[in-house]
Scaffold this motif. Structure first.
Motif, mmCIF file in Angstrom:
data_model
loop_
_atom_site.group_PDB
_atom_site.id
_atom_site.type_symbol
_atom_site.label_atom_id
_atom_site.label_comp_id
_atom_site.label_asym_id
_atom_site.label_seq_id
_atom_site.Cartn_x
_atom_site.Cartn_y
_atom_site.Cartn_z
ATOM 1 N N LYS A 111 0.836 -1.193 0.000
ATOM 2 C CA LYS A 111 0.000 0.000 0.000
ATOM 3 C C LYS A 111 0.877 1.251 0.000
ATOM 4 O O LYS A 111 1.438 1.606 1.027
ATOM 5 C CB LYS A 111 -0.934 -0.011 1.219
ATOM 6 N N GLY A 112 0.998 1.860 -1.165
ATOM 7 C CA GLY A 112 1.814 3.064 -1.238
ATOM 8 C C GLY A 112 1.885 3.597 -2.652
ATOM 9 O O GLY A 112 1.341 3.009 -3.595
ATOM 10 N N ILE A 113 2.565 4.718 -2.801
ATOM 11 C CA ILE A 113 2.833 5.341 -4.092
ATOM 12 C C ILE A 113 4.331 5.499 -4.215
ATOM 13 O O ILE A 113 4.997 5.914 -3.252
ATOM 14 C CB ILE A 113 2.146 6.720 -4.204
ATOM 15 N N GLU A 114 4.882 5.163 -5.357
ATOM 16 C CA GLU A 114 6.325 5.273 -5.541
ATOM 17 C C GLU A 114 6.747 6.739 -5.524
ATOM 18 O O GLU A 114 6.145 7.583 -6.210
ATOM 19 C CB GLU A 114 6.756 4.620 -6.851
ATOM 20 N N GLU A 115 7.784 7.040 -4.762
ATOM 21 C CA GLU A 115 8.302 8.407 -4.718
ATOM 22 C C GLU A 115 8.924 8.783 -6.054
ATOM 23 O O GLU A 115 9.393 7.948 -6.807
ATOM 24 C CB GLU A 115 9.328 8.547 -3.596
ATOM 25 N N LYS A 116 8.909 10.061 -6.338
ATOM 26 C CA LYS A 116 9.493 10.683 -7.537
ATOM 27 C C LYS A 116 8.668 10.417 -8.788
ATOM 28 O O LYS A 116 8.383 11.327 -9.556
ATOM 29 C CB LYS A 116 10.950 10.255 -7.741
ATOM 30 N N THR A 117 8.260 9.149 -9.028
ATOM 31 C CA THR A 117 7.445 8.868 -10.213
ATOM 32 C C THR A 117 5.963 9.092 -9.949
ATOM 33 O O THR A 117 5.184 9.258 -10.895
ATOM 34 C CB THR A 117 7.611 7.408 -10.675
ATOM 35 N N TYR A 118 5.543 9.022 -8.685
ATOM 36 C CA TYR A 118 4.140 9.118 -8.244
ATOM 37 C C TYR A 118 3.278 7.986 -8.810
ATOM 38 O O TYR A 118 2.052 8.122 -8.924
ATOM 39 C CB TYR A 118 3.503 10.469 -8.633
ATOM 40 N N LEU A 119 3.893 6.883 -9.159
ATOM 41 C CA LEU A 119 3.154 5.784 -9.774
ATOM 42 C C LEU A 119 2.537 4.869 -8.729
ATOM 43 O O LEU A 119 3.105 4.631 -7.650
ATOM 44 C CB LEU A 119 4.078 4.958 -10.674
ATOM 45 N N ARG A 120 1.348 4.350 -9.074
ATOM 46 C CA ARG A 120 0.748 3.281 -8.278
ATOM 47 C C ARG A 120 1.535 1.992 -8.522
ATOM 48 O O ARG A 120 2.223 1.852 -9.536
ATOM 49 C CB ARG A 120 -0.713 3.097 -8.675
ATOM 50 N N LEU A 121 1.412 1.026 -7.614
ATOM 51 C CA LEU A 121 2.274 -0.147 -7.704
ATOM 52 C C LEU A 121 1.943 -1.043 -8.892
ATOM 53 O O LEU A 121 2.836 -1.698 -9.432
ATOM 54 C CB LEU A 121 2.220 -0.934 -6.394
ATOM 55 N N SER A 122 0.697 -1.085 -9.308
ATOM 56 C CA SER A 122 0.387 -1.869 -10.510
ATOM 57 C C SER A 122 1.085 -1.273 -11.729
ATOM 58 O O SER A 122 1.488 -1.999 -12.649
ATOM 59 C CB SER A 122 -1.130 -1.949 -10.742
ATOM 60 N N GLN A 123 1.240 0.059 -11.745
ATOM 61 C CA GLN A 123 1.952 0.710 -12.847
ATOM 62 C C GLN A 123 3.438 0.386 -12.801
ATOM 63 O O GLN A 123 4.068 0.163 -13.850
ATOM 64 C CB GLN A 123 1.737 2.221 -12.778
ATOM 65 N N VAL A 124 3.997 0.369 -11.610
ATOM 66 C CA VAL A 124 5.412 0.006 -11.442
ATOM 67 C C VAL A 124 5.636 -1.423 -11.943
ATOM 68 O O VAL A 124 6.584 -1.694 -12.702
ATOM 69 C CB VAL A 124 5.835 0.135 -9.963
ATOM 70 N N LEU A 125 4.769 -2.338 -11.523
ATOM 71 C CA LEU A 125 4.908 -3.742 -11.928
ATOM 72 C C LEU A 125 4.751 -3.891 -13.438
ATOM 73 O O LEU A 125 5.464 -4.677 -14.073
ATOM 74 C CB LEU A 125 3.878 -4.595 -11.188
ATOM 75 N N ALA A 126 3.831 -3.133 -14.019
ATOM 76 C CA ALA A 126 3.627 -3.201 -15.472
ATOM 77 C C ALA A 126 4.835 -2.682 -16.237
ATOM 78 O O ALA A 126 5.161 -3.186 -17.321
ATOM 79 C CB ALA A 126 2.379 -2.410 -15.857
ATOM 80 N N GLN A 127 5.499 -1.675 -15.675
ATOM 81 C CA GLN A 127 6.699 -1.150 -16.322
ATOM 82 C C GLN A 127 7.850 -2.150 -16.277
ATOM 83 O O GLN A 127 8.621 -2.267 -17.230
ATOM 84 C CB GLN A 127 7.141 0.151 -15.655
ATOM 85 N N GLU A 128 7.980 -2.863 -15.175
ATOM 86 C CA GLU A 128 9.143 -3.730 -14.973
ATOM 87 C C GLU A 128 8.975 -5.125 -15.565
ATOM 88 O O GLU A 128 9.944 -5.710 -16.054
ATOM 89 C CB GLU A 128 9.447 -3.845 -13.470
ATOM 90 N N ILE A 129 7.772 -5.680 -15.513
ATOM 91 C CA ILE A 129 7.555 -7.065 -15.956
ATOM 92 C C ILE A 129 6.872 -7.044 -17.318
ATOM 93 O O ILE A 129 5.755 -6.548 -17.467
ATOM 94 C CB ILE A 129 6.723 -7.850 -14.925
#
Length: 339
Positions: A111-129
């Motif tokens: 439960k959080g928002i990535e710092e600097k990018t302001y991305l939700r975690l599903s967005q982070v996972l979609a970018q990486e995988i």
């Protein structure tokens, strides 16, 4: 349903308890931790004493320190690592999946928002995988203190996904007589509600530490929910999500429970401890601290008014006096409640 192979990444309180539920429901579960001593304790004693007191886990759950071993031949990968390390863990997972031509369902319960990018975690996972290595990305969230779930207290949560077939499968994986799961297609709303309620929990703890009572707590939670909803709907979230489990439900449990590390951190701040000392005392990640900064910066970028979030940000990062900050909130110009 056929027996599923599931890797749970992150052996903190929530990760280990979710692993226990999945194991109890008949899945084959592998639990990963970066901490070798924690893995050793889990495999030898079937305990996780730093995070879950007085509980013995099933010996059918195996813990791993090697990420490649943990995710080998699994159907699902459940991320329950701290928000700010999700990207780095996902990057490592992605390289392994790519090398093995593995195709999995991705879930996260952080439960959080990535710092600097302001991305939700599903967005982070979609970018990486990469898409060729993932069937779906889903989020599991709701009012669920791990310390209560482990005692089989009645708990209701939501699984949100753009892929409703995956959401239904995940619902079936987790559902039992004390852990009930609803499905949703509002990934944005569920993730924003889950992340930002930690900010309100910090504020609720601070109010308690300062000696304020139930009226103040109710005011904070209600108006906090209003500004969470404002930010979420600016991204296209369904406003009804915020009066559901991952909105008002999660705020109630996180902003009122002494099991909440965000509430406890706020309480210490209210009693006069410095932020550095609070972080040191906790010894575990306090998600609301980083989320406050991310939400504050995001609200400025989006042009969304979030006075409570702004106030907590100034206390945490600018050293603002808590009592004076509360006074400033209370003496703002009057307005309509639905603004």
């Amino acid at each position: 349903m056929m027996t599923k192979e599931i890797a749970v990444l992150g052996a903190g309180s929530w990760g280990s308890v979710l692993a226990s539920i999945l194991d109890e429901n008949g899945s084959n579960v592998k639990l990963w931790s970066y901490n070798k001593e924690q893995v050793k304790e889990f495999n030898e004693s079937h305990t996780n004493t730093k995070y879950i007191k007085n509980f013995t886990f099933s010996d059918s759950i195996k813990a791993y320190n090697d990420l490649g071993e943990a995710i080998e031949d699994v159907d699902y990968i459940l991320f329950v690592v701290p928000t700010q390390v999700t990207r780095s863990v996902a990057h490592q997972v992605a390289e392994i999946l790519k090398e093995r031509h593995q195709w999995v369902n991705i879930i996260h319960a952080s439960k959080g928002i990535e710092e600097k990018t302001y991305l939700r975690l599903s967005q982070v996972l979609a970018q990486e995988i990469a898409p060729e290595n993932r069937q779906s990305i889903s989020v599991l969230s709701g009012p669920s203190q791990a310390e209560d779930v482990v005692t089989k207290d009645i708990t209701l949560v939501t699984v949100a996904s753009d892929n409703q077939r995956a959401a239904k499968e995940i619902q079936d994986l987790f559902m039992n007589h004390y852990f009930r799961v609803y499905t949703s297609d509002d990934v944005i709303g569920v993730e924003i509600g889950a992340a930002l309620k930690n900010i309100i929990a910090l504020g609720a703890g601070a109010l308690y530490g300062l000696g304020y009572k139930d009226n103040a707590k109710a005011a904070l939670m209600t108006r906090g929910l209003a500004e969470i909803s404002r930010l979420g709907t600016s991204f296209g979230a369904n406003p009804l999500t915020f009066i559901g489990l991952s909105g008002v439900g999660d705020i109630i449990v996180t902003a009122t429970s002494t099991n909440s590390r965000n509430w406890r951190a706020g309480n210490e701040l209210g009693r006069g401890e410095s932020l550095d000392q609070v972080i040191k005392n906790m010894g575990m990640v306090i998600e609301g601290i980083a989320t406050t900064r991310a939400a504050y910066q995001l609200s400025k970028k989006r042009g969304v008014e979030m006075p409570i979030t702004s106030a907590i940000y100034h206390v945490l990062y600018d050293g603002a006096d808590i009592k004076e900050t509360i006074n400033q909130l209370m003496t703002r110009e009057g307005r309509s409640e639905i603004e």
